[in-house]
Scaffold this active site. Structure first.
Site, PDB file in Angstrom:
ATOM      1  N   MET A 115       0.843  -1.191   0.000  1.00 39.07           N
ATOM      2  CA  MET A 115       0.000   0.000   0.000  1.00 39.07           C
ATOM      3  C   MET A 115       0.881   1.244   0.000  1.00 39.07           C
ATOM      4  SD  MET A 115      -3.058  -1.180   2.480  1.00 39.07           S
ATOM      5  CE  MET A 115      -3.969  -2.676   2.153  1.00 39.07           C
ATOM      6  N   CYS A 116       1.182   1.774   1.167  1.00 42.23           N
ATOM      7  CA  CYS A 116       1.873   3.070   1.262  1.00 42.23           C
ATOM      8  C   CYS A 116       3.321   3.015   0.793  1.00 42.23           C
ATOM      9  CB  CYS A 116       1.756   3.613   2.683  1.00 42.23           C
ATOM     10  SG  CYS A 116       0.015   3.892   3.134  1.00 42.23           S
ATOM     11  N   VAL A 117       4.022   1.936   1.060  1.00 37.89           N
ATOM     12  CA  VAL A 117       5.412   1.836   0.593  1.00 37.89           C
ATOM     13  C   VAL A 117       5.434   1.813  -0.929  1.00 37.89           C
ATOM     14  CG1 VAL A 117       7.480   0.374   0.525  1.00 37.89           C
ATOM     15  CG2 VAL A 117       6.296   0.784   2.700  1.00 37.89           C
TER      16      VAL A 117
END
Length: 189
Positions: A115-117
């Site tokens: 997701m965020c990475v």
């Protein structure tokens, strides 16, 4: 070599290593330990450490779950970027923080891999940054009940494809914690 002009510096980016994000994550303790060792090294080598913390309806700002993992601590002089989207650049001042320090190369750690990475490494690369993903310093939770591969496969796949990422004038790499070098890459494709 980054496509960003006059940005020779490197920064360590720590994405969402927050209690409510990494509790129960794959190999949580080993990953947080690797992040901590990189933070310690960056500080000793005068490399900027930039912290990113996510907040939304499930992860309320200021709540215990929103706090950094207890093994980690941010120094007052280190920037904190608060975000509400997956890509740490979207709707934040991250670009301004990095530009102020002349950063064109990011060494990326954190959660969640898928997701965020992933959003942030792609967002940084598209913006012209050289991006090094630390392969043993990012993690995710098990989302296989929703059809995702197991966490070990998500991490392995991300490490594999990021190591082959390329673009004109900028570079991407995947390295393990022990192989991190806090200097801008030389070259690019």
């Amino acid at each position: 070599m980054t496509t960003l002009t006059d940005r020779p510096a490197t920064a360590l980016l720590v994405i969402d290593v927050q209690q409510g994000v990494v509790d129960g994550a794959y190999e949580r303790d080993a990953v947080v330990s690797n992040v901590k060792s990189l933070v310690d090294r960056a500080r000793k080598e005068d490399v900027p450490v930039v912290w990113v913390q996510h907040h939304d309806e499930q992860l309320q700002q200021g709540s215990p779950e929103w706090q950094l993992a207890p093994e980690l601590s941010r120094e007052d002089s280190e920037p904190l970027v608060e975000k509400t989207f997956g890509d740490s650049f979207e709707g934040t001042d991250l670009e301004d923080v990095l530009a102020a320090s002349g950063v064109g190369h990011l060494v990326v750690t954190g959660a969640q891999t898928d997701m965020c990475v992933r959003s942030t490494i792609h967002g940084a690369f598209a913006r012209g940054y050289d991006v090094t993903l630390v392969g043993d310093a990012h993690t995710t939770e098990d989302l296989s009940e929703y059809g995702a591969p197991s966490p070990d496969l998500v991490i392995s796949h991300t490490n594999l494809y990021w190591g082959w990422q390329g673009g004109p004038g900028k570079s991407a790499a995947t390295v393990n914690t022990v192989d991190v070098v806090f200097e801008a890459p030389h070259g690019g494709e």
